[in-house]
Design an enzyme around this catalytic site. Structure first.
Site, mmCIF file in Angstrom:
data_model
loop_
_atom_site.group_PDB
_atom_site.id
_atom_site.type_symbol
_atom_site.label_atom_id
_atom_site.label_comp_id
_atom_site.label_asym_id
_atom_site.label_seq_id
_atom_site.Cartn_x
_atom_site.Cartn_y
_atom_site.Cartn_z
ATOM 1 N N GLY A 156 32.478 42.280 41.257
ATOM 2 C CA GLY A 156 33.828 42.829 41.454
ATOM 3 C C GLY A 156 34.514 42.367 42.724
ATOM 4 O O GLY A 156 35.484 42.985 43.172
ATOM 5 N N MET A 188 32.569 39.309 31.391
ATOM 6 C CA MET A 188 31.764 38.314 30.679
ATOM 7 C C MET A 188 31.729 38.553 29.168
ATOM 8 O O MET A 188 30.645 38.654 28.572
ATOM 9 C CB MET A 188 30.361 38.279 31.277
ATOM 10 N N ARG A 189 32.922 38.676 28.579
ATOM 11 C CA ARG A 189 33.039 38.837 27.124
ATOM 12 C C ARG A 189 34.203 38.012 26.630
ATOM 13 O O ARG A 189 35.209 37.912 27.328
ATOM 14 C CB ARG A 189 33.403 40.287 26.762
ATOM 15 N N LEU A 190 34.053 37.512 25.386
ATOM 16 C CA LEU A 190 35.198 36.859 24.756
ATOM 17 C C LEU A 190 36.134 37.943 24.246
ATOM 18 O O LEU A 190 35.709 38.984 23.756
ATOM 19 C CB LEU A 190 34.740 35.978 23.595
ATOM 20 N N ILE A 191 37.427 37.676 24.356
ATOM 21 C CA ILE A 191 38.459 38.624 23.943
ATOM 22 C C ILE A 191 38.816 38.344 22.483
ATOM 23 O O ILE A 191 38.867 37.188 22.080
ATOM 24 C CB ILE A 191 39.715 38.385 24.814
ATOM 25 N N HIS A 250 38.289 31.349 36.730
ATOM 26 C CA HIS A 250 37.039 30.676 36.358
ATOM 27 C C HIS A 250 36.617 29.754 37.509
ATOM 28 O O HIS A 250 37.456 29.029 38.058
ATOM 29 C CB HIS A 250 37.241 29.871 35.074
HETATM 30 C C1 GAR Z 1 33.854 34.817 39.588
HETATM 31 O O1 GAR Z 1 33.399 33.714 40.326
HETATM 32 C C2 GAR Z 1 34.632 34.376 38.371
HETATM 33 O O2 GAR Z 1 35.336 33.181 38.570
HETATM 34 C C3 GAR Z 1 33.524 34.202 37.368
HETATM 35 O O3 GAR Z 1 32.671 35.291 37.583
HETATM 36 C C4 GAR Z 1 32.671 35.572 38.978
HETATM 37 C C5 GAR Z 1 32.797 37.070 39.154
HETATM 38 O O4 GAR Z 1 32.646 37.398 40.508
HETATM 39 N N1 GAR Z 1 34.035 34.189 36.012
HETATM 40 C C6 GAR Z 1 33.558 33.411 35.048
HETATM 41 O O5 GAR Z 1 32.599 32.682 35.188
HETATM 42 C C7 GAR Z 1 34.323 33.509 33.729
HETATM 43 N N2 GAR Z 1 33.922 32.507 32.806
HETATM 44 P P1 GAR Z 1 33.142 38.809 41.032
HETATM 45 O O6 GAR Z 1 32.580 39.862 40.080
HETATM 46 O O7 GAR Z 1 32.537 38.923 42.407
HETATM 47 O O8 GAR Z 1 34.648 38.816 41.053
#
Ligand code: GAR
Length: 210
Positions: A15, A94-97, A113
């Site tokens: 988060g 971490m889910r597809l919409i 991303h």
């Molecule tokens: C982030 O680095 C985001 O870019 C990635 O998850 C991390 C979450 O970090 N998202 C993906 O890989 C989406 N495919 P956080 O929970 O500390 O914000």
């Protein structure tokens, strides 16, 4: 000042991007948006602790308790409507919409991303870039569509990969970019300065980092 846009941030893990987007608004009397809700699908995720500390309401969801992804999302959409949410910001969700959420918020769902898309979509993007031998890594903020990290690109920022980088050294540099870039994009979106024409996106007046 115009009414602040009410946004919902969806997160599954740490988060840190949720916190960056929320604190940027909380610390700015003129912010065009406020984070009105954290939606979290992982019990015990650190994102929930952060929301409690920041005083952001939490909707803790349990997708596995539903018969289908659509039924799960229909419930989430009902909650978002009840809370007057204007747009949705995915931050490590971490889910597809599915079409249920997409159709409820057409072109009003953003994602971040940790790669320069279309390179390295999906999970473990920083590890993928290192394993591939890429010389630049980076961050992409994009609209969400029905695919995996495939929507129109709103903003990107690159950083060099060092020859001795590991995921543990590179990921923090990628996240430092995320924490600056995402609030700036969310702000521009809340100010209605982002235009979508096919896959081409323009930001009127550009991004403001202050
Ligand atoms: C982030 O680095 C985001 O870019 C990635 O998850 C991390 C979450 O970090 N998202 C993906 O890989 C989406 N495919 P956080 O929970 O500390 O914000």
């Amino acid at each position: 000042m115009a009414q602040r846009k009410r946004i919902a941030v969806f997160a599954s893990g740490s988060g840190s991007n949720f916190e960056a987007v929320a604190t940027a608004a909380a610390g700015d009397a003129d912010s065009p948006y406020e984070v009105a809700l954290l939606v979290c699908d992982k019990p015990g995720a650190r994102a929930i602790e952060r929301a409690e500390r920041l005083g952001v309401p939490v909707l803790a969801v349990r997708p596995k308790q539903y018969d289908s992804r659509e039924a799960y999302e229909a419930d989430v959409v009902r909650e978002l409507r009840e809370r007057g949410i204007d747009f949705v910001v995915l931050a490590g969700y971490m889910r597809l919409i599915t079409a249920t959420l997409l159709d409820a918020f057409p072109n009003r769902i953003l994602n971040i991303h940790p790669s320069l898309l279309p390179a390295f979509p999906g999970l473990h993007a920083v590890e993928q870039a290192l394993a591939y031998g890429a010389k630049v890594a980076g961050v992409t903020v994009h609209y969400v569509d029905g695919g995996m990290d495939s929507g129109a690109i709103i903003a990107q920022e690159a950083i060099p990969v060092r020859s001795d980088d590991t995921p543990e050294t590179l990921f923090p540099r990628v996240q430092a970019i995320e924490h600056r870039l995402y609030p700036a994009v969310v702000r521009a979106f809340a100010e209605n300065r982002i235009r979508l024409d096919g896959r081409r996106v323009t930001i009127e007046g550009g991004l403001r980092f202050d």
